[in-house]
Design a protein around this motif. Sequence first.
Motif, PDB file in Angstrom:
ATOM      1  N   TYR A   3       0.819  -1.214   0.000  1.00  0.00           N
ATOM      2  CA  TYR A   3       0.000   0.000   0.000  1.00  0.00           C
ATOM      3  C   TYR A   3       0.853   1.264   0.000  1.00  0.00           C
ATOM      4  O   TYR A   3       0.561   2.217  -0.733  1.00  0.00           O
ATOM      5  CB  TYR A   3      -0.929   0.004   1.210  1.00  0.00           C
ATOM      6  N   ASN A   4       1.882   1.299   0.813  1.00  0.00           N
ATOM      7  CA  ASN A   4       2.670   2.524   0.951  1.00  0.00           C
ATOM      8  C   ASN A   4       3.393   2.907  -0.341  1.00  0.00           C
ATOM      9  O   ASN A   4       3.824   4.051  -0.493  1.00  0.00           O
ATOM     10  CB  ASN A   4       3.681   2.396   2.085  1.00  0.00           C
ATOM     11  N   SER A  43       2.142   8.100  -3.908  1.00  0.00           N
ATOM     12  CA  SER A  43       2.671   7.591  -2.640  1.00  0.00           C
ATOM     13  C   SER A  43       3.581   8.614  -1.980  1.00  0.00           C
ATOM     14  O   SER A  43       3.696   8.651  -0.755  1.00  0.00           O
ATOM     15  CB  SER A  43       3.420   6.280  -2.870  1.00  0.00           C
ATOM     16  N   ARG A 100      -5.806  10.397   1.527  1.00  0.00           N
ATOM     17  CA  ARG A 100      -5.597   8.997   1.857  1.00  0.00           C
ATOM     18  C   ARG A 100      -5.254   8.856   3.325  1.00  0.00           C
ATOM     19  O   ARG A 100      -4.521   9.682   3.882  1.00  0.00           O
ATOM     20  CB  ARG A 100      -4.531   8.364   0.961  1.00  0.00           C
ATOM     21  N   ASP A 101      -5.788   7.809   3.925  1.00  0.00           N
ATOM     22  CA  ASP A 101      -5.514   7.459   5.320  1.00  0.00           C
ATOM     23  C   ASP A 101      -4.685   6.191   5.270  1.00  0.00           C
ATOM     24  O   ASP A 101      -5.216   5.102   5.041  1.00  0.00           O
ATOM     25  CB  ASP A 101      -6.828   7.251   6.079  1.00  0.00           C
ATOM     26  N   ASP A 102      -3.387   6.339   5.487  1.00  0.00           N
ATOM     27  CA  ASP A 102      -2.496   5.208   5.321  1.00  0.00           C
ATOM     28  C   ASP A 102      -2.632   4.176   6.438  1.00  0.00           C
ATOM     29  O   ASP A 102      -2.233   3.020   6.260  1.00  0.00           O
ATOM     30  CB  ASP A 102      -1.047   5.693   5.217  1.00  0.00           C
ATOM     31  N   ARG A 144      -5.696   2.305   5.239  1.00  0.00           N
ATOM     32  CA  ARG A 144      -5.549   1.845   3.854  1.00  0.00           C
ATOM     33  C   ARG A 144      -6.782   2.240   3.044  1.00  0.00           C
ATOM     34  O   ARG A 144      -7.380   1.418   2.341  1.00  0.00           O
ATOM     35  CB  ARG A 144      -5.313   0.343   3.788  1.00  0.00           C
TER      36      ARG A 144
END
Length: 119
Positions: A29-30, A53, A71-73, A76
């Motif tokens: 994801y990152n 990213s 985005r909320d890492d 996800r």
Amino acid sequence: QVRLAESGGGLVQAGDSLRLSCSVSGGNYNALDMGWFRQAAGKAREFVATFASGGRQNYADSVKGRFTISRDDVKRTVYLQMDSLEPEDTAVYYCVADYAAVYLNPKYWGQGIQVTVSS
């Protein structure tokens, strides 16, 4: 394998706001660049917004100043906040992802979610 699931679509009136969410599973994801495309009836799919990213964001001219991608890492999840909606924003919205150049021809697509804006 990256899997994307959109939520939050619906029917609203012109001038209203709506927030789309995209839950991301699988993949790194990152390292993913995330984005949104849309397709109106009878028209080609078009780029709406991207969030790389590394943090860079891009918007189509037609939505600049009205839409915000975030985005909320931790969760996800990627969001598309849509304000001052117009009937021309009516379309199926797709969450997209890729490890590079997501605004060109993204590799991963969600199933799409309908947004309808009435006048």
